[in-house]
Design a protein around this motif. Sequence first.
Motif, PDB file in Angstrom:
ATOM      1  N   PHE A 180       1.256  -1.181 -11.509  1.00 58.95           N
ATOM      2  CA  PHE A 180       1.646   0.175 -11.134  1.00 58.95           C
ATOM      3  C   PHE A 180       1.583   0.320  -9.621  1.00 58.95           C
ATOM      4  O   PHE A 180       0.753  -0.307  -8.954  1.00 58.95           O
ATOM      5  N   SER A 181       2.456   1.148  -9.071  1.00 59.33           N
ATOM      6  CA  SER A 181       2.423   1.436  -7.641  1.00 59.33           C
ATOM      7  C   SER A 181       1.165   2.237  -7.316  1.00 59.33           C
ATOM      8  O   SER A 181       0.577   2.873  -8.196  1.00 59.33           O
ATOM      9  N   PRO A 182       0.713   2.234  -6.050  1.00 59.10           N
ATOM     10  CA  PRO A 182      -0.522   2.947  -5.685  1.00 59.10           C
ATOM     11  C   PRO A 182      -0.510   4.427  -6.033  1.00 59.10           C
ATOM     12  O   PRO A 182      -1.561   4.998  -6.338  1.00 59.10           O
ATOM     13  N   ASP A 183       0.677   5.076  -6.002  1.00 58.13           N
ATOM     14  CA  ASP A 183       0.746   6.491  -6.350  1.00 58.13           C
ATOM     15  C   ASP A 183       0.974   6.706  -7.844  1.00 58.13           C
ATOM     16  O   ASP A 183       1.015   7.853  -8.315  1.00 58.13           O
ATOM     17  N   GLY A 184       1.132   5.625  -8.591  1.00 57.92           N
ATOM     18  CA  GLY A 184       1.308   5.726 -10.033  1.00 57.92           C
ATOM     19  C   GLY A 184       2.691   6.143 -10.481  1.00 57.92           C
ATOM     20  O   GLY A 184       2.914   6.339 -11.678  1.00 57.92           O
ATOM     21  N   PRO A 189       0.800  -1.235   0.000  1.00 55.53           N
ATOM     22  CA  PRO A 189       0.000   0.000   0.000  1.00 55.53           C
ATOM     23  C   PRO A 189       0.830   1.282   0.000  1.00 55.53           C
ATOM     24  O   PRO A 189       0.416   2.287  -0.569  1.00 55.53           O
ATOM     25  N   ASP A 190       2.014   1.250   0.651  1.00 57.77           N
ATOM     26  CA  ASP A 190       2.853   2.443   0.678  1.00 57.77           C
ATOM     27  C   ASP A 190       3.769   2.530  -0.542  1.00 57.77           C
ATOM     28  O   ASP A 190       4.533   3.490  -0.687  1.00 57.77           O
ATOM     29  N   GLY A 191       3.700   1.524  -1.422  1.00 50.54           N
ATOM     30  CA  GLY A 191       4.487   1.552  -2.651  1.00 50.54           C
ATOM     31  C   GLY A 191       5.965   1.274  -2.461  1.00 50.54           C
ATOM     32  O   GLY A 191       6.741   1.406  -3.408  1.00 50.54           O
ATOM     33  N   GLN A 192       6.381   0.858  -1.269  1.00 51.97           N
ATOM     34  CA  GLN A 192       7.804   0.670  -0.985  1.00 51.97           C
ATOM     35  C   GLN A 192       8.285  -0.763  -1.163  1.00 51.97           C
ATOM     36  O   GLN A 192       9.481  -1.020  -1.216  1.00 51.97           O
ATOM     37  N   LYS A 193       7.345  -1.710  -1.257  1.00 54.35           N
ATOM     38  CA  LYS A 193       7.717  -3.114  -1.402  1.00 54.35           C
ATOM     39  C   LYS A 193       6.873  -3.766  -2.493  1.00 54.35           C
ATOM     40  O   LYS A 193       5.794  -3.275  -2.846  1.00 54.35           O
ATOM     41  N   ILE A 194       7.385  -4.887  -2.981  1.00 55.86           N
ATOM     42  CA  ILE A 194       6.661  -5.664  -3.984  1.00 55.86           C
ATOM     43  C   ILE A 194       6.654  -7.125  -3.560  1.00 55.86           C
ATOM     44  O   ILE A 194       7.687  -7.683  -3.200  1.00 55.86           O
TER      45      ILE A 194
END
Length: 319
Positions: A272-276, A14-19
């Motif tokens: 895509f990451s949550p923030d795009g 959710p924070d876009g820092q991990k996959i």
Amino acid sequence: MSTTDTPTCLAFSPDGQKIASGTACSGVTITDISSKSKYQLEMLADAHTHITAVAWSPDGQKIISASPDHTIRCWYATSTHLVGPPFGEHDDLILAVGFLPDSSHAVSLSRDGELLVWDTGSGAITQRVTVSNAAQTIFVAALSVDSTLLVTSDTKGGVAWEIPKCVRIAEITLPDIPLLQAAIIPNNRPRVVLAFGDKSFWTWDVNTGKHDDARFEGLNGDDIPFAMAASPNGKLLALEIDGDVDHPTHFYDIKGHEFTTSDVKCTHPFAFSPDGNFFAASSVPSDSKDGSSNLIIRSVEEILGCSPLDVRFRFMVEY
């Protein structure tokens, strides 16, 4: 990364820092984007380590994955231990999994059309709905990142379902052209991109029921959409073309105009990451010596050869 670690599915935290990336034989690997460190979830000895779907909980504390044996497993993301016993209530291949906003319940859809909402700790089922049947086979299905919108289709029409109520909120009649891919744009005005076999696509507003027609430019007659993802704001589409070995994935705006500045070679799975701002995918196998694929992470700025501000400016000027 060896051939056994080839990514099969992936999801941003959710924070876009991990996959979290599911693999063909090694379970689920967690990659920290900034440090590039990796660790694996602890798969049980008798568990199928081939992963077909993966998702994060909204609070970032849990990860869920599906396997070909029709089971789903849920882990604590930090301790890598299982939250509860494997969930095995599906009788067919699981197409999609995700967490509800409360992070304690999950939704899952199997190929036989059974949609389940269940408690990830106890495994208790709270909702069970059949969204299709043998006479109306699901050809394409898409679940929004927050698991509140599900889209299913058969040969004649598409249906949008509100989750967790599991009720139909919109329907659309499809043209007499095979629907190959669907991607949900998860902004505050939910839209669904439907890609067809003739290189055309619709952008369907599930609130109004209306849709816009467009075509993916630059494709040849034999090009077939094989996988698709949409950025959170809906201004960028990633489309993989089946059989295109040299440059399988192309990037388009929502009107079907291609960003020809992109030189990133990648293939599905992608997201895509949550923030795009970031895009993750699998590398093209031909780029490796042993034919394996690696997880690649690129900024949208790097992919398009321009900054996100330039992308927004182009969108405003052209449309």
